[in-house]
Design an enzyme around this catalytic site. Structure first.
Site, PDB file in Angstrom:
ATOM      1  CB  THR A 131      -0.887  -0.013   1.267  1.00  0.00           C
ATOM      2  OG1 THR A 131      -1.404   1.292   1.498  1.00  0.00           O
ATOM      3  CG2 THR A 131      -0.094  -0.389   2.522  1.00  0.00           C
ATOM      4  CG  ASP A 132      -1.100   5.037  -0.882  1.00  0.00           C
ATOM      5  OD1 ASP A 132      -1.647   4.375   0.028  1.00  0.00           O
ATOM      6  OD2 ASP A 132      -1.681   5.965  -1.490  1.00  0.00           O
ATOM      7  CD  GLU A 133      -3.354   3.385   4.278  1.00  0.00           C
ATOM      8  OE1 GLU A 133      -3.280   3.378   5.510  1.00  0.00           O
ATOM      9  OE2 GLU A 133      -4.396   3.165   3.650  1.00  0.00           O
ATOM     10  CE1 TYR A 156      -3.155  -2.669   5.775  1.00  0.00           C
ATOM     11  CE2 TYR A 156      -3.175  -0.315   5.288  1.00  0.00           C
ATOM     12  CZ  TYR A 156      -3.190  -1.637   4.860  1.00  0.00           C
ATOM     13  OH  TYR A 156      -3.226  -1.914   3.507  1.00  0.00           O
ATOM     14  CE  LYS A 160       0.190  -4.636   2.963  1.00  0.00           C
ATOM     15  NZ  LYS A 160      -0.205  -5.988   2.429  1.00  0.00           N
TER      16      LYS A 160
HETATM   17  P1  NAD Z   1      -9.570  -7.317   2.445  1.00  0.00           P
HETATM   18  O1  NAD Z   1      -9.518  -7.019   3.912  1.00  0.00           O
HETATM   19  O2  NAD Z   1     -10.807  -7.031   1.678  1.00  0.00           O
HETATM   20  O3  NAD Z   1      -9.231  -8.863   2.205  1.00  0.00           O
HETATM   21  C1  NAD Z   1      -8.216  -9.535   2.884  1.00  0.00           C
HETATM   22  C2  NAD Z   1      -8.382 -11.032   2.650  1.00  0.00           C
HETATM   23  O4  NAD Z   1      -7.303 -11.699   3.340  1.00  0.00           O
HETATM   24  C3  NAD Z   1      -9.687 -11.594   3.213  1.00  0.00           C
HETATM   25  O5  NAD Z   1     -10.282 -12.461   2.272  1.00  0.00           O
HETATM   26  C4  NAD Z   1      -9.245 -12.356   4.450  1.00  0.00           C
HETATM   27  O6  NAD Z   1     -10.081 -13.463   4.764  1.00  0.00           O
HETATM   28  C5  NAD Z   1      -7.837 -12.796   4.065  1.00  0.00           C
HETATM   29  N1  NAD Z   1      -6.993 -13.038   5.248  1.00  0.00           N
HETATM   30  C6  NAD Z   1      -6.825 -12.214   6.310  1.00  0.00           C
HETATM   31  N2  NAD Z   1      -6.004 -12.778   7.214  1.00  0.00           N
HETATM   32  C7  NAD Z   1      -5.635 -13.980   6.699  1.00  0.00           C
HETATM   33  C8  NAD Z   1      -4.790 -15.017   7.168  1.00  0.00           C
HETATM   34  N3  NAD Z   1      -4.185 -14.950   8.363  1.00  0.00           N
HETATM   35  N4  NAD Z   1      -4.609 -16.104   6.378  1.00  0.00           N
HETATM   36  C9  NAD Z   1      -5.229 -16.201   5.173  1.00  0.00           C
HETATM   37  N5  NAD Z   1      -6.052 -15.251   4.702  1.00  0.00           N
HETATM   38  C10 NAD Z   1      -6.257 -14.157   5.450  1.00  0.00           C
HETATM   39  O7  NAD Z   1      -8.322  -6.558   1.836  1.00  0.00           O
HETATM   40  P2  NAD Z   1      -8.162  -5.808   0.437  1.00  0.00           P
HETATM   41  O8  NAD Z   1      -8.670  -4.426   0.572  1.00  0.00           O
HETATM   42  O9  NAD Z   1      -8.647  -6.667  -0.655  1.00  0.00           O
HETATM   43  O10 NAD Z   1      -6.564  -5.700   0.356  1.00  0.00           O
HETATM   44  C11 NAD Z   1      -5.797  -6.766  -0.213  1.00  0.00           C
HETATM   45  C12 NAD Z   1      -4.328  -6.394  -0.175  1.00  0.00           C
HETATM   46  O11 NAD Z   1      -4.112  -5.193  -0.886  1.00  0.00           O
HETATM   47  C13 NAD Z   1      -3.794  -6.151   1.239  1.00  0.00           C
HETATM   48  O12 NAD Z   1      -2.501  -6.695   1.309  1.00  0.00           O
HETATM   49  C14 NAD Z   1      -3.779  -4.649   1.362  1.00  0.00           C
HETATM   50  O13 NAD Z   1      -2.770  -4.237   2.271  1.00  0.00           O
HETATM   51  C15 NAD Z   1      -3.455  -4.240  -0.060  1.00  0.00           C
HETATM   52  N6  NAD Z   1      -3.952  -2.915  -0.467  1.00  0.00           N
HETATM   53  C16 NAD Z   1      -5.271  -2.577  -0.290  1.00  0.00           C
HETATM   54  C17 NAD Z   1      -5.720  -1.332  -0.720  1.00  0.00           C
HETATM   55  C18 NAD Z   1      -7.173  -0.938  -0.570  1.00  0.00           C
HETATM   56  O14 NAD Z   1      -7.525   0.218  -0.865  1.00  0.00           O
HETATM   57  N7  NAD Z   1      -8.070  -1.819  -0.162  1.00  0.00           N
HETATM   58  C19 NAD Z   1      -4.831  -0.439  -1.321  1.00  0.00           C
HETATM   59  C20 NAD Z   1      -3.494  -0.814  -1.488  1.00  0.00           C
HETATM   60  C21 NAD Z   1      -3.074  -2.071  -1.065  1.00  0.00           C
HETATM   61  P1  TYD Z   2     -10.552   4.175   4.566  1.00  0.00           P
HETATM   62  O1  TYD Z   2     -11.554   3.796   3.536  1.00  0.00           O
HETATM   63  O2  TYD Z   2     -10.613   3.523   5.906  1.00  0.00           O
HETATM   64  O3  TYD Z   2      -9.105   3.986   3.898  1.00  0.00           O
HETATM   65  P2  TYD Z   2      -7.634   4.431   4.464  1.00  0.00           P
HETATM   66  O4  TYD Z   2      -7.748   4.819   5.877  1.00  0.00           O
HETATM   67  O5  TYD Z   2      -6.852   3.179   4.288  1.00  0.00           O
HETATM   68  O6  TYD Z   2      -7.202   5.547   3.568  1.00  0.00           O
HETATM   69  O7  TYD Z   2     -10.643   5.739   4.804  1.00  0.00           O
HETATM   70  C1  TYD Z   2     -10.496   6.656   3.727  1.00  0.00           C
HETATM   71  C2  TYD Z   2     -10.527   8.061   4.296  1.00  0.00           C
HETATM   72  O8  TYD Z   2     -11.842   8.295   4.840  1.00  0.00           O
HETATM   73  C3  TYD Z   2      -9.585   8.262   5.461  1.00  0.00           C
HETATM   74  O9  TYD Z   2      -9.066   9.592   5.411  1.00  0.00           O
HETATM   75  C4  TYD Z   2     -10.436   8.085   6.690  1.00  0.00           C
HETATM   76  C5  TYD Z   2     -11.781   8.603   6.234  1.00  0.00           C
HETATM   77  N1  TYD Z   2     -12.966   7.950   6.868  1.00  0.00           N
HETATM   78  C6  TYD Z   2     -13.960   8.755   7.435  1.00  0.00           C
HETATM   79  O10 TYD Z   2     -13.891   9.984   7.433  1.00  0.00           O
HETATM   80  N2  TYD Z   2     -15.041   8.126   8.003  1.00  0.00           N
HETATM   81  C7  TYD Z   2     -15.150   6.765   8.044  1.00  0.00           C
HETATM   82  O11 TYD Z   2     -16.163   6.257   8.601  1.00  0.00           O
HETATM   83  C8  TYD Z   2     -14.132   5.970   7.434  1.00  0.00           C
HETATM   84  C9  TYD Z   2     -14.216   4.463   7.452  1.00  0.00           C
HETATM   85  C10 TYD Z   2     -13.058   6.601   6.858  1.00  0.00           C
END
Ligand code: NAD
Ligand code: TYD
Length: 350
Positions: A131-133, A156, A160
């Site tokens: 992630t970019d975080e 988090y 990562k």
């Molecule tokens: P998500 O939370 O929707 O899904 C995570 C999945 O991992 C779930 O299906 C869960 O059951 C599985 N999981 C969790 N713990 C586990 C374990 N111990 N063993 C096996 N499986 C397990 O997450 P997402 O939003 O789809 O993100 C997927 C990946 O992409 C992550 O690595 C996240 O850091 C990265 N990512 C997400 C975003 C975003 O905006 N959602 C952006 C950049 C990177």
């Molecule tokens: P989120 O979707 O949790 O992604 P991330 O924290 O990984 O960027 O949140 C996106 C942005 O929205 C973040 O600045 C936090 C804000 N946010 C709210 O203001 N209210 C909410 O209920 C949630 C879940 C997020």
């Protein structure tokens, strides 16, 4: 024939990646390893569950004996590692699970890959999704590039960042063939309604308050999930071993502006008087340590692999709203039971 392990395939991004790979690469055997935590949902994979090149393995990446056993059994050629605890607010409420899954789980996968590949690395690849975080928080200007120093600030992002460092250490120390990507905020179908966009869509639909942290001035760079899945496909097949690619939408929005646009879209879709949904906006206590701004410079993947985001944000949001409104049952399954406990703990009873 390639055997590919995709971890976290029942989650939001993982389900898009699995669906893409199963359909696009019929010669690959695609294995989905997922623990099915609250965020994992096999309903996300209904479209491909009967395909003969798709296999589901339920299991926990933190269990090292189990992980090494499945690598021995299936002899994977490639890994795309998405499994993670992924929600910042949950990492603030209870960090330990993030350390186990995101750090220890990643190490277990790296060890298992290293063991079965046994220095015969030709045609093998371990692709770590990040992630970019990890880069921390930007001020009002500037963009994250691949060499920006890591400065994670939530449990988090720290977990990562830690896993990213370990993946790179295995490349440098053991020559394990790895590639990494760091992506900005994704949105689209199948996202769990703890994240901003699906949470807001669900609340607006039910005329519930939309909780905005602080003043809503925090900025995120939003990317449609299919564009991320496309980038993952490109990097898996054409990325250079040992390299990192930043992926972003070039699409920065303050949370409050994004939510106002979403409210307008929902008013139109739900035949409400203009302005009705925006009345639900409620400013609540800020997230602890809330990062101000994330923004990605994705010129490396654009220049080297020819990738670019495909969807205009307003169209992407409309498409996303249509999907959620058309998948009421999917949302209702997720927002009953355990979700209510989390919601009340995070937001208080509203
Ligand atoms: P998500 O939370 O929707 O899904 C995570 C999945 O991992 C779930 O299906 C869960 O059951 C599985 N999981 C969790 N713990 C586990 C374990 N111990 N063993 C096996 N499986 C397990 O997450 P997402 O939003 O789809 O993100 C997927 C990946 O992409 C992550 O690595 C996240 O850091 C990265 N990512 C997400 C975003 C975003 O905006 N959602 C952006 C950049 C990177
Ligand atoms: P989120 O979707 O949790 O992604 P991330 O924290 O990984 O960027 O949140 C996106 C942005 O929205 C973040 O600045 C936090 C804000 N946010 C709210 O203001 N209210 C909410 O209920 C949630 C879940 C997020």
């Amino acid at each position: 024939m390639k055997k590919i392990l995709i971890t976290g395939g029942a989650g939001f991004i993982g389900s898009h990646v699995i669906t893409r790979f199963v359909k696009k690469y019929p010669d690959y055997q695609v294995f989905n390893l997922d623990k099915l935590t609250y965020a994992g949902n096999l309903e996300n994979l209904k479209d491909i569950e009967g395909h003969s090149n798709y296999h589901f393995i339920k299991g926990d990446i933190v269990d090292d004996a189990f992980v090494s056993q499945i690598f021995e059994q299936y002899q994977f050629d490639g890994v795309i590692h998405l499994a993670a605890e992924s929600h910042v607010d949950r990492s603030i409420l209870s960090p330990n699970e993030f350390i186990f899954t995101n750090i220890v789980g990643t190490v277990n996968l790296l060890n298992a890959a290293r063991k079965i590949w046994d220095d015969a690395f030709k045609e093998k690849l371990f692709y770590h999704i990040s992630t970019d975080e990890v880069y921390g928080s930007l001020g009002e200007t500037g963009l994250f590039i691949e060499t920006t120093a890591y400065d994670p600030r939530s449990p988090y992002s720290a977990s990562k960042a830690s896993s990213d460092h370990i993946v790179r250490a295995y490349f440098h120390t053991y020559k394990l063939p790895v590639v990494l990507s760091n992506c900005s905020n994704n949105y689209g179908p199948f996202q769990f309604p703890e994240k901003l966009i699906p949470l807001a869509i669900n609340n607006i639909k039910h005329m519930k308050q939309i909780p905005i942290y602080g003043k809503g001035e925090n900025v995120r760079d939003w990317l449609y999930v299919e564009d991320h899945a496309n980038a993952i496909d490109l990097i898996f097949h054409q990325g250079i071993t040992g390299e990192t690619y930043n992926i972003g939408g070039n699409n920065e929005w303050q949370n409050i502006e994004l939510i106002r646009m979403l409210c307008e879209i929902m008013d139109a879709k739900l035949d409400r008087e203009p302005g009705t949904s925006a009345e639900l906006i409620t400013f609540v206590k800020d997230r602890a340590g809330h990062d101000l701004r994330y923004a990605i410079d994705s010129s490396k993947i654009q220049d080297q692999l020819g990738w670019s985001p495909s969807l205009d944000f307003k169209l992407g949001l409309e498409k996303t709203v249509d999907w959620y409104l058309g998948h009421e049952q999917w949302m209702d399954h997720l927002t009953s039971g355990e979700y209510l406990n989390y919601y009340n703990k995070q937001y208080g009873k509203r």
